[in-house]
Design an enzyme around this catalytic site. Structure first.
Site, mmCIF file in Angstrom:
data_model
loop_
_atom_site.group_PDB
_atom_site.id
_atom_site.type_symbol
_atom_site.label_atom_id
_atom_site.label_comp_id
_atom_site.label_asym_id
_atom_site.label_seq_id
_atom_site.Cartn_x
_atom_site.Cartn_y
_atom_site.Cartn_z
ATOM 1 N N HIS A 186 -49.923 -10.918 -32.608
ATOM 2 C CA HIS A 186 -50.197 -9.753 -33.497
ATOM 3 C C HIS A 186 -51.297 -8.796 -32.666
ATOM 4 O O HIS A 186 -51.760 -7.677 -33.147
ATOM 5 C CB HIS A 186 -50.808 -9.987 -34.802
ATOM 6 C CG HIS A 186 -50.646 -9.002 -36.150
ATOM 7 N ND1 HIS A 186 -51.691 -8.327 -36.436
ATOM 8 C CD2 HIS A 186 -49.414 -8.311 -36.339
ATOM 9 C CE1 HIS A 186 -51.245 -7.390 -37.301
ATOM 10 N NE2 HIS A 186 -49.931 -7.194 -37.043
ATOM 11 N N LYS A 191 -53.291 -6.107 -30.148
ATOM 12 C CA LYS A 191 -52.968 -4.833 -29.598
ATOM 13 C C LYS A 191 -53.848 -4.426 -28.398
ATOM 14 O O LYS A 191 -55.099 -4.090 -28.668
ATOM 15 C CB LYS A 191 -52.747 -3.709 -30.642
ATOM 16 C CG LYS A 191 -51.471 -3.562 -31.433
ATOM 17 C CD LYS A 191 -51.931 -4.488 -32.592
ATOM 18 C CE LYS A 191 -50.517 -4.613 -33.657
ATOM 19 N NZ LYS A 191 -50.938 -5.349 -34.893
ATOM 20 N N ASP A 243 -56.727 -1.847 -14.631
ATOM 21 C CA ASP A 243 -57.642 -1.882 -13.298
ATOM 22 C C ASP A 243 -59.098 -2.453 -13.539
ATOM 23 O O ASP A 243 -59.949 -2.242 -12.880
ATOM 24 C CB ASP A 243 -57.712 -0.591 -12.633
ATOM 25 C CG ASP A 243 -56.619 0.081 -11.885
ATOM 26 O OD1 ASP A 243 -55.714 -0.774 -11.763
ATOM 27 O OD2 ASP A 243 -56.476 1.018 -11.644
ATOM 28 N N HIS A 300 -52.220 1.213 -42.006
ATOM 29 C CA HIS A 300 -52.185 0.043 -41.337
ATOM 30 C C HIS A 300 -53.336 -0.143 -40.625
ATOM 31 O O HIS A 300 -53.547 -1.129 -39.664
ATOM 32 C CB HIS A 300 -51.159 0.612 -40.259
ATOM 33 C CG HIS A 300 -50.679 -0.573 -39.306
ATOM 34 N ND1 HIS A 300 -51.086 -0.811 -37.956
ATOM 35 C CD2 HIS A 300 -49.670 -1.545 -39.684
ATOM 36 C CE1 HIS A 300 -50.253 -2.073 -37.609
ATOM 37 N NE2 HIS A 300 -49.522 -2.355 -38.562
ATOM 38 N N LYS A 338 -57.150 -1.801 -39.713
ATOM 39 C CA LYS A 338 -57.655 -3.115 -39.948
ATOM 40 C C LYS A 338 -59.119 -2.990 -39.476
ATOM 41 O O LYS A 338 -59.687 -3.364 -38.238
ATOM 42 C CB LYS A 338 -57.246 -4.073 -39.200
ATOM 43 C CG LYS A 338 -55.610 -4.476 -39.342
ATOM 44 C CD LYS A 338 -54.755 -4.020 -38.502
ATOM 45 C CE LYS A 338 -53.395 -4.072 -38.695
ATOM 46 N NZ LYS A 338 -52.745 -4.217 -39.864
ATOM 47 N N ASP A 343 -73.422 -0.944 -43.484
ATOM 48 C CA ASP A 343 -74.623 -0.325 -43.537
ATOM 49 C C ASP A 343 -74.798 0.763 -42.403
ATOM 50 O O ASP A 343 -75.751 1.046 -41.688
ATOM 51 C CB ASP A 343 -75.739 -1.417 -43.185
ATOM 52 C CG ASP A 343 -75.971 -2.486 -44.255
ATOM 53 O OD1 ASP A 343 -75.682 -1.856 -45.409
ATOM 54 O OD2 ASP A 343 -76.517 -3.580 -44.168
#
Length: 405
Positions: free
Chosen positions: A116, A118, A123, A312, A314, A319
């Site tokens: 899952h 991404k 380089d 979508h 996450k 603080d």
């Protein structure tokens, strides 16, 4: 024994990217500037609308001699269109599918452990990490055109973490090659593959500057040494919160320890704000989340449901100085089974930028969930919630994760 949470390191430059409208142009620019290598991992790689721009960039890089390695998840990404398969193969793109789904689909527990993450590294100069798939903001493979862009985030980073992201991607690549060799040629073939794919020397990088930069860490979740790192990073930050916790999470089904951390924070006077999925996307995640709202609302947690499009994201801000952006939902699939990657960041400027965007979404695009409204939800909805929770608990029991609840 779980591996400890990695320490934050200084010397990073970070850029917050919202949605594919910002992420894809930054990704294409980096890939078009690549001279030696491009590594890309994604759960979904789609070929519709703006997402094709990223694939074209990968093809261009491979055709000019850049080493291009791509890993997609075998469940999240559908079959590659034949025309694209021919083009990328001819260009020399090295393409791998993580855990292809067999004839029984996801009915077998072994198929629930998905890739899952991404991630992208170019380089060993720049890296990307977040929750955004290679999927156009206004297109959904299951639901078609969307009324508004989905809400999601990624981070572009330069600095010491880039080498760590590359190393994590290389380790997965080596394991995949070894498993492929094991299937084809047995143990001797796997050992030969591992020896042949030992890490190359790191690419040459510019000398580090004296600038302090942002402090950040790459926090991984896998089924080996990093089984609980992302959840522990969340809980530690929530436990230390003094004034405010803001979390935006697409699939929110926290386990007992995470629920207790949020409730305890609210009870000691911390403002806890949750921005959660308000549109129906998947049965399990949508209905299994709602029974959890009751205890949180009673503790004083503010819950808002995002409904202009699919949520979508996450991400979290605590603080106004601690933030995380990544691929991990706060649900059993992400926290117990899938391979995930989050950046944890301590930088007031970055955190405040993310905080401002989340508070805008809460105020302008979120529907507040009131305790009275929640208590009066229809009987049919309660029944569906119960079914979803029973099925999820059964799945966790099969996986040996009963203590999650």
């Amino acid at each position: 024994m779980p591996h400890r949470i990695p320490p934050l390191r200084a010397g990073h430059s970070l850029q917050l990217l919202e949605g594919s409208a910002e992420y894809f142009p930054a990704l294409v620019t980096a890939i078009d500037a690549a001279r030696q290598e491009v590594w890309l991992e994604t759960y979904i790689l789609d070929f519709t609308a703006a997402s094709a721009e990223v694939v074209w960039a990968l093809e261009r890089a491979a055709r000019r001699g850049v080493s291009v390695r791509v890993v997609v998840d075998g469940f999240g990404s559908g079959p590659m269109p034949a025309a694209w398969r021919e083009r990328l193969l001819e260009a020399g793109v090295d393409w791998r599918v993580f855990a292809p789904v067999g004839r029984f689909g996801v009915l077998t527990p072994s198929s629930w452990r998905r890739l899952h993450r991404k991630l992208c590294v170019v380089d060993e100069r720049v890296a990307f990490c977040g929750g955004i798939n290679i999927l156009d903001d206004l297109h959904d493979p299951n639901h078609g055109p969307l009324p508004a862009p989905r809400l999601d985030f990624a981070v572009q980073v330069t600095g010491p973490l880039v080498a760590q992201v590359r190393a994590a991607m290389l380790r997965l690549w080596q394991r995949m090659r070894a498993f492929e060799a094991l299937r084809r040629g047995g143990l001797s073939g796997a050992l030969t593959s591992l020896r042949a794919s030992r890490p190359a020397e790191p690419l040459p990088r510019a000398a580090p500057t004296a600038r302090q930069g942002s402090r950040a860490a790459l926090v991984l979740r896998d089924n080996f040494r990093h089984r609980t790192n992302i959840e522990r990073a969340y809980r530690r930050a929530i436990g230390r919160a003094r004034s405010e916790v803001i979390i935006a999470n697409a699939y929110f089904v926290p386990g007992r320890k995470m629920r207790e951390a949020l409730i305890n924070a609210a009870r000691r006077g911390v403002r806890v704000v949750l921005l959660l999925q308000g549109r129906y996307e998947y049965f399990m995640q949508y209905y299994a989340a709602r029974p959890i709202y009751g205890a949180l609302l009673r503790a004083g947690v503010d819950i808002h449901e995002y409904s202009p499009s699919f949520l979508h994201a996450k991400v979290a801000v605590i603080d106004g100085r601690w933030a995380t952006v990544g691929s991990s939902n706060i649900d059993p699939l992400s926290l117990l089974l899938a391979r995930e990657a989050n950046l944890v960041i301590e930088d007031a400027g970055f955190a405040q930028a993310l905080r401002a965007r989340l508070l805008h979404a809460v105020a302008q695009e979120g529907e507040p969930m009131e305790a009275e409204q929640y208590a009066q939800r229809p009987l049919r909805q309660r029944l569906l919630e119960r079914i979803a929770q029973v099925v999820m608990r059964l799945a966790l029991t099969i996986e040996g994760k009963r203590t999650y609840w």
